[in-house]
Design an enzyme around this catalytic site. Structure first.
Site, PDB file in Angstrom:
ATOM      1  N   TYR A  41     -43.431  88.276 159.491  1.00  0.00           N
ATOM      2  CA  TYR A  41     -42.331  88.081 160.558  1.00  0.00           C
ATOM      3  C   TYR A  41     -41.338  89.321 161.001  1.00  0.00           C
ATOM      4  O   TYR A  41     -41.302  89.528 162.110  1.00  0.00           O
ATOM      5  CB  TYR A  41     -41.499  86.681 160.243  1.00  0.00           C
ATOM      6  CG  TYR A  41     -40.063  86.580 160.753  1.00  0.00           C
ATOM      7  CD1 TYR A  41     -40.192  86.241 162.253  1.00  0.00           C
ATOM      8  CD2 TYR A  41     -38.970  86.946 160.501  1.00  0.00           C
ATOM      9  CE1 TYR A  41     -38.910  86.052 163.200  1.00  0.00           C
ATOM     10  CE2 TYR A  41     -37.866  86.538 161.022  1.00  0.00           C
ATOM     11  CZ  TYR A  41     -37.860  86.077 162.333  1.00  0.00           C
ATOM     12  OH  TYR A  41     -36.542  86.151 163.022  1.00  0.00           O
ATOM     13  N   LYS A  79     -40.939  91.411 164.141  1.00  0.00           N
ATOM     14  CA  LYS A  79     -39.358  91.883 164.840  1.00  0.00           C
ATOM     15  C   LYS A  79     -38.936  93.135 164.845  1.00  0.00           C
ATOM     16  O   LYS A  79     -38.515  93.563 165.957  1.00  0.00           O
ATOM     17  CB  LYS A  79     -38.468  90.988 164.473  1.00  0.00           C
ATOM     18  CG  LYS A  79     -38.517  89.309 164.309  1.00  0.00           C
ATOM     19  CD  LYS A  79     -38.552  88.970 165.770  1.00  0.00           C
ATOM     20  CE  LYS A  79     -37.110  88.788 166.357  1.00  0.00           C
ATOM     21  NZ  LYS A  79     -37.063  88.200 167.746  1.00  0.00           N
ATOM     22  N   ASP A 120     -31.405  90.008 161.244  1.00  0.00           N
ATOM     23  CA  ASP A 120     -31.163  91.045 160.084  1.00  0.00           C
ATOM     24  C   ASP A 120     -32.352  91.283 159.466  1.00  0.00           C
ATOM     25  O   ASP A 120     -32.270  92.303 158.418  1.00  0.00           O
ATOM     26  CB  ASP A 120     -29.990  90.613 159.515  1.00  0.00           C
ATOM     27  CG  ASP A 120     -30.179  89.083 158.507  1.00  0.00           C
ATOM     28  OD1 ASP A 120     -31.326  88.505 158.799  1.00  0.00           O
ATOM     29  OD2 ASP A 120     -29.431  88.480 157.948  1.00  0.00           O
ATOM     30  N   GLU A 121     -33.502  90.408 159.298  1.00  0.00           N
ATOM     31  CA  GLU A 121     -34.559  90.688 158.233  1.00  0.00           C
ATOM     32  C   GLU A 121     -35.163  92.044 158.373  1.00  0.00           C
ATOM     33  O   GLU A 121     -35.895  92.629 157.728  1.00  0.00           O
ATOM     34  CB  GLU A 121     -35.626  89.613 158.529  1.00  0.00           C
ATOM     35  CG  GLU A 121     -34.960  88.335 157.944  1.00  0.00           C
ATOM     36  CD  GLU A 121     -36.050  87.152 157.673  1.00  0.00           C
ATOM     37  OE1 GLU A 121     -37.150  87.297 157.353  1.00  0.00           O
ATOM     38  OE2 GLU A 121     -35.491  85.821 157.467  1.00  0.00           O
TER      39      GLU A 121
HETATM   40  P1  NAD Z   1     -37.326  78.689 167.466  1.00  0.00           P
HETATM   41  O1  NAD Z   1     -38.572  78.843 166.733  1.00  0.00           O
HETATM   42  O2  NAD Z   1     -36.527  77.229 167.155  1.00  0.00           O
HETATM   43  O3  NAD Z   1     -37.586  78.756 168.996  1.00  0.00           O
HETATM   44  C1  NAD Z   1     -38.354  79.641 169.390  1.00  0.00           C
HETATM   45  C2  NAD Z   1     -38.559  79.152 170.991  1.00  0.00           C
HETATM   46  O4  NAD Z   1     -39.633  80.362 171.675  1.00  0.00           O
HETATM   47  C3  NAD Z   1     -39.316  78.159 171.016  1.00  0.00           C
HETATM   48  O5  NAD Z   1     -38.716  77.092 172.088  1.00  0.00           O
HETATM   49  C4  NAD Z   1     -40.938  78.230 171.449  1.00  0.00           C
HETATM   50  O6  NAD Z   1     -41.474  77.327 172.327  1.00  0.00           O
HETATM   51  C5  NAD Z   1     -40.453  79.593 172.320  1.00  0.00           C
HETATM   52  N1  NAD Z   1     -41.587  80.390 172.399  1.00  0.00           N
HETATM   53  C6  NAD Z   1     -42.675  80.816 171.169  1.00  0.00           C
HETATM   54  N2  NAD Z   1     -43.741  81.436 171.598  1.00  0.00           N
HETATM   55  C7  NAD Z   1     -43.429  81.669 172.885  1.00  0.00           C
HETATM   56  C8  NAD Z   1     -44.416  82.378 174.023  1.00  0.00           C
HETATM   57  N3  NAD Z   1     -45.192  82.905 173.471  1.00  0.00           N
HETATM   58  N4  NAD Z   1     -43.893  82.364 175.182  1.00  0.00           N
HETATM   59  C9  NAD Z   1     -42.498  81.577 175.597  1.00  0.00           C
HETATM   60  N5  NAD Z   1     -42.005  80.960 174.525  1.00  0.00           N
HETATM   61  C10 NAD Z   1     -42.347  81.012 173.206  1.00  0.00           C
HETATM   62  O7  NAD Z   1     -36.580  80.110 167.019  1.00  0.00           O
HETATM   63  P2  NAD Z   1     -35.114  80.313 166.567  1.00  0.00           P
HETATM   64  O8  NAD Z   1     -34.749  79.947 165.415  1.00  0.00           O
HETATM   65  O9  NAD Z   1     -34.288  79.711 167.856  1.00  0.00           O
HETATM   66  O10 NAD Z   1     -34.772  81.836 167.071  1.00  0.00           O
HETATM   67  C11 NAD Z   1     -34.597  82.485 168.335  1.00  0.00           C
HETATM   68  C12 NAD Z   1     -34.730  84.102 168.245  1.00  0.00           C
HETATM   69  O11 NAD Z   1     -33.536  84.302 167.487  1.00  0.00           O
HETATM   70  C13 NAD Z   1     -35.884  84.594 167.744  1.00  0.00           C
HETATM   71  O12 NAD Z   1     -36.371  85.725 168.588  1.00  0.00           O
HETATM   72  C14 NAD Z   1     -35.596  84.850 166.139  1.00  0.00           C
HETATM   73  O13 NAD Z   1     -36.151  85.922 165.970  1.00  0.00           O
HETATM   74  C15 NAD Z   1     -34.164  85.434 166.419  1.00  0.00           C
HETATM   75  N6  NAD Z   1     -33.184  84.984 165.246  1.00  0.00           N
HETATM   76  C16 NAD Z   1     -33.232  83.754 164.774  1.00  0.00           C
HETATM   77  C17 NAD Z   1     -32.363  83.444 163.625  1.00  0.00           C
HETATM   78  C18 NAD Z   1     -32.491  82.139 162.731  1.00  0.00           C
HETATM   79  O14 NAD Z   1     -31.700  82.181 161.864  1.00  0.00           O
HETATM   80  N7  NAD Z   1     -33.131  81.089 163.339  1.00  0.00           N
HETATM   81  C19 NAD Z   1     -31.505  84.614 163.060  1.00  0.00           C
HETATM   82  C20 NAD Z   1     -31.608  85.650 163.677  1.00  0.00           C
HETATM   83  C21 NAD Z   1     -32.548  85.980 164.871  1.00  0.00           C
HETATM   84  O1  DAU Z   2     -31.911  86.304 158.373  1.00  0.00           O
HETATM   85  C1  DAU Z   2     -32.327  85.555 159.657  1.00  0.00           C
HETATM   86  C2  DAU Z   2     -33.636  84.943 159.634  1.00  0.00           C
HETATM   87  O2  DAU Z   2     -33.376  83.608 158.902  1.00  0.00           O
HETATM   88  C3  DAU Z   2     -34.118  84.387 160.919  1.00  0.00           C
HETATM   89  O3  DAU Z   2     -34.553  85.741 161.573  1.00  0.00           O
HETATM   90  C4  DAU Z   2     -35.550  83.491 160.734  1.00  0.00           C
HETATM   91  O4  DAU Z   2     -36.178  83.281 162.058  1.00  0.00           O
HETATM   92  C5  DAU Z   2     -35.082  82.485 160.080  1.00  0.00           C
HETATM   93  O5  DAU Z   2     -35.989  81.550 159.893  1.00  0.00           O
HETATM   94  C6  DAU Z   2     -34.392  82.621 158.781  1.00  0.00           C
HETATM   95  O6  DAU Z   2     -35.232  82.970 157.730  1.00  0.00           O
HETATM   96  P1  DAU Z   2     -35.329  82.702 156.371  1.00  0.00           P
HETATM   97  O7  DAU Z   2     -36.633  82.742 155.657  1.00  0.00           O
HETATM   98  O8  DAU Z   2     -34.220  83.236 155.530  1.00  0.00           O
HETATM   99  O9  DAU Z   2     -35.020  81.090 156.367  1.00  0.00           O
HETATM  100  P2  DAU Z   2     -35.430  79.892 155.625  1.00  0.00           P
HETATM  101  O10 DAU Z   2     -34.658  78.653 156.388  1.00  0.00           O
HETATM  102  O11 DAU Z   2     -36.850  79.865 155.805  1.00  0.00           O
HETATM  103  O12 DAU Z   2     -35.286  79.930 154.350  1.00  0.00           O
HETATM  104  C7  DAU Z   2     -33.901  80.203 153.826  1.00  0.00           C
HETATM  105  C8  DAU Z   2     -34.104  80.456 152.320  1.00  0.00           C
HETATM  106  O13 DAU Z   2     -34.214  79.288 151.766  1.00  0.00           O
HETATM  107  C9  DAU Z   2     -34.947  81.550 151.853  1.00  0.00           C
HETATM  108  O14 DAU Z   2     -34.375  82.366 150.764  1.00  0.00           O
HETATM  109  C10 DAU Z   2     -36.196  80.644 151.496  1.00  0.00           C
HETATM  110  C11 DAU Z   2     -35.807  79.436 150.670  1.00  0.00           C
HETATM  111  N1  DAU Z   2     -36.363  78.180 151.241  1.00  0.00           N
HETATM  112  C12 DAU Z   2     -36.858  77.895 152.389  1.00  0.00           C
HETATM  113  C13 DAU Z   2     -37.581  76.657 152.507  1.00  0.00           C
HETATM  114  C14 DAU Z   2     -37.948  76.356 153.946  1.00  0.00           C
HETATM  115  C15 DAU Z   2     -36.620  77.390 149.994  1.00  0.00           C
HETATM  116  O15 DAU Z   2     -36.339  77.730 149.003  1.00  0.00           O
HETATM  117  N2  DAU Z   2     -37.477  75.947 150.210  1.00  0.00           N
HETATM  118  C16 DAU Z   2     -37.835  75.933 151.485  1.00  0.00           C
HETATM  119  O16 DAU Z   2     -38.286  74.760 151.749  1.00  0.00           O
END
Ligand code: NAD
Ligand code: DAU
Length: 348
Positions: free
Chosen positions: A156, A160, A132-133
Site C-alpha cells: 500500500y 502511494k 504518512d506511511e
Molecule cells: P476508502 O477506502 O474509505 O475510500 C476510497 C474511495 O475510493 C472509495 O469510495 C472507493 O470506491 C474509491 N475508489 C477506489 N478505487 C477507485 C477507482 N479505481 N476509481 C474511482 N474510485 C475508486 O479510503 P479513505 O480511508 O477514505 O482514504 C482516502 C484517501 O486518503 C486515500 O488516498 C488514502 O490513501 C488517503 N489517506 C487515508 C488515511 C486514513 O487514515 N484512512 C490517512 C491518510 C491518507
Molecule cells: O497512517 C495513515 C494510514 O492509516 C492510511 O494511509 C491508511 O489508508 C489507513 O488504513 C491507516 O493504515 P493503518 O494500517 O495504520 O490502519 P489500520 O486501521 O489497518 O491499523 C491500525 C493499527 O492497528 C495498525 O498498527 C494495525 C493494527 N490492527 C489493525 C487491525 C485492522 C490490529 O492490531 N488489528 C486489526 O484487526
C-alpha cells in the site's frame, strides 16, 4: 462557476470532503467521481444528494476515455484526488490492484489534467491526498517532517509513494500546478469496519473477539476525519503550489492503549461493567512487515496556514463511538454488502 473534481468522494475521508465543499462553497460545482468499490458508499452522502452544486459520476480513475471526457465536458479548475485502495492488509494479499488504482489511476488523472490545462494553467490545481506511511516506520523517537526521505514498506505505502513521485514529476517536468498532503491515521464516522477503530467498536458491541496484531505495541498518530477535511480545505485554498504539507494531530497511541479506551467508552455506553470487554482481546499473528510507529510533525501547516486540530482525542472517540451506535443500519449494510444496492435504487 468553478468545477472541482473530487475522486473517491464516496469513501470515508472523501465523503467528509465532498460534504464540506458542497455545503461551504455554493459557487463551486462539485463532481464526485467514484467507482463504488467495496469501500465506496453513496449512503454516506444521502444528505447532500439533491444539492444543485453536486454531481455524482460512477466511474474508474483508470478509465482513460472517461477521464478525458470529463475534462472536455467540464472546465475543471481543480482536482482533489482521494480515490485509492486504502487498506494495508488488503495490499498484502492483492498488491497488483493497489498498483493499478493508486499508481496507474493517479497517472491517468495527471495525464488528463496536463493535456487539458496545457494552454492555461492559471487558477488550476491538482491536489493529491497521500499518507504518512510513505515515510516508512519510526523508532521510539522523532517525527516525520516534509523533508523526511521516502521509505515505504508495505505494498500500500509503496503504491502511494509511487503516486506521490509521479505527482511531483508532473510538476517538475510539465509545470503542472500540484500540491501533496500526507496525513496520519484518520478516525470518525463512515469508516469501513475493516480498519482498527470501527472494526473494534463493532466487535465490542457484538461480543466478538478483538484481533490485536503482534503485541499491540505499534504506535499510530490519530486525527479526527473532520479535521483532515478542514485541513484539505485550507491547503486547497491557501497552499503553495509545488509544496507538501504534513497533516496530523500530535496524538500518538500504542494500539493496545487505544483499544482499552475503545473498550471503556463502548462498555460505558452499553451499561457494562468498566473493562468487562477486555476479555475479548485476542493477540493474533502480526501483520507482515508491520510498521512500528508513525508520528507526524504538522507544524508547517500550523505556522504557514494556521490549521490546527479542533478536537481532543477523548471527545473525538466519544463522538465516533456514539455515531456507530446511532448508525447500526449503516454498519450492518456495509458488513453485509447491502449498501451496494443503494446506487442501483437511486441512480439506475
Ligand atoms: P476508502 O477506502 O474509505 O475510500 C476510497 C474511495 O475510493 C472509495 O469510495 C472507493 O470506491 C474509491 N475508489 C477506489 N478505487 C477507485 C477507482 N479505481 N476509481 C474511482 N474510485 C475508486 O479510503 P479513505 O480511508 O477514505 O482514504 C482516502 C484517501 O486518503 C486515500 O488516498 C488514502 O490513501 C488517503 N489517506 C487515508 C488515511 C486514513 O487514515 N484512512 C490517512 C491518510 C491518507
Ligand atoms: O497512517 C495513515 C494510514 O492509516 C492510511 O494511509 C491508511 O489508508 C489507513 O488504513 C491507516 O493504515 P493503518 O494500517 O495504520 O490502519 P489500520 O486501521 O489497518 O491499523 C491500525 C493499527 O492497528 C495498525 O498498527 C494495525 C493494527 N490492527 C489493525 C487491525 C485492522 C490490529 O492490531 N488489528 C486489526 O484487526
Amino acid at each position: 462557476m468553478k468545477h472541482i473534481l473530487i475522486t473517491g468522494g464516496a469513501g470515508f475521508i472523501g465523503s467528509h470532503v465532498v460534504r464540506l465543499f458542497v455545503n461551504n462553497y455554493p459557487d463551486y460545482h462539485i463532481l464526485n467521481l467514484d467507482a463504488l468499490t467495496y469501500a465506496g458508499n453513496l449512503e454516506n452522502l444521502k444528505d447532500i444528494e439533491g444539492q444543485p452544486n453536486y454531481t455524482f459520476i460512477k466511474g474508474d480513475i483508470c478509465d482513460e476515455d472517461l477521464i478525458k471526457e470529463l475534462f472536455s465536458t467540464y472546465t475543471i479548475n481543480g482536482v482533489i484526488h482521494l480515490a485509492a485502495e486504502s487498506h494495508v492488509d488488503r495490499s498484502i494479499t492483492d498488491p497488483l490492484l493497489f498498483v493499478k488504482t493508486n499508481v496507474y489511476g493517479t497517472l491517468n488523472l495527471l495525464e488528463a489534467a496536463k493535456n487539458s490545462w496545457k494552454d492555461n494553467l492559471e487558477g488550476k490545481l491538482f491536489y493529491h491526498i497521500s499518507t504518512d506511511e510513505v515515510y516508512g516506520s519510526l523508532g521510539d523517537d522523532g517525527f516525520f517532517t516534509e523533508s523526511t526521505s521516502y521509505n515505504p514498506k508495505s505494498p500500500y505505502s509503496a503504491s502511494k509513494a509511487s503516486s506521490d513521485h509521479f505527482v511531483r514529476a508532473y510538476h517538475n517536468t510539465y509545470g503542472l500546478p500540484v500540491i501533496i498532503s500526507n496525513c496520519s491515521n484518520n478516525y470518525g464516522s463512515h469508516q469501513f469496519p475493516e480498519k482498527l477503530i470501527p472494526l473494534f467498536i463493532n466487535n465490542i458491541c457484538n461480543n466478538k473477539s478483538l484481533p490485536v496484531y503482534g503485541k499491540g505495541e505499534n504506535v499510530r498518530d490519530w486525527l479526527f476525519v473532520n479535521d483532515h477535511a478542514r485541513a484539505i480545505d485550507v491547503i486547497f485554498h491557501k497552499g503553495t503550489v509545488g509544496d507538501t504539507y504534513n497533516i496530523g494531530g500530535f496524538n500518538e497511541w500504542k494500539n493496545i492503549d487505544l483499544i482499552k479506551v475503545l473498550i471503556k467508552t463502548v462498555d460505558k455506553l452499553l451499561g457494562r461493567k468498566e473493562g468487562a470487554s477486555e476479555k475479548l482481546i485476542t493477540y493474533v499473528t502480526d501483520r507482515a512487515g508491520h510498521d512500528y510507529r508513525y508520528a507526524i510533525d504538522s507544524s508547517k501547516l500550523k505556522n504557514e496556514l494556521g490549521w490546527e486540530p479542533s478536537l481532543q482525542f477523548e471527545e473525538g472517540i466519544e463522538k465516533t463511538v456514539q455515531w456507530y451506535f446511532e448508525n447500526k443500519d449503516w454498519v450492518n449494510n456495509v458488513t453485509s454488502g447491502e449498501y451496494q444496492k443503494y446506487y442501483q435504487q437511486m441512480y439506475e
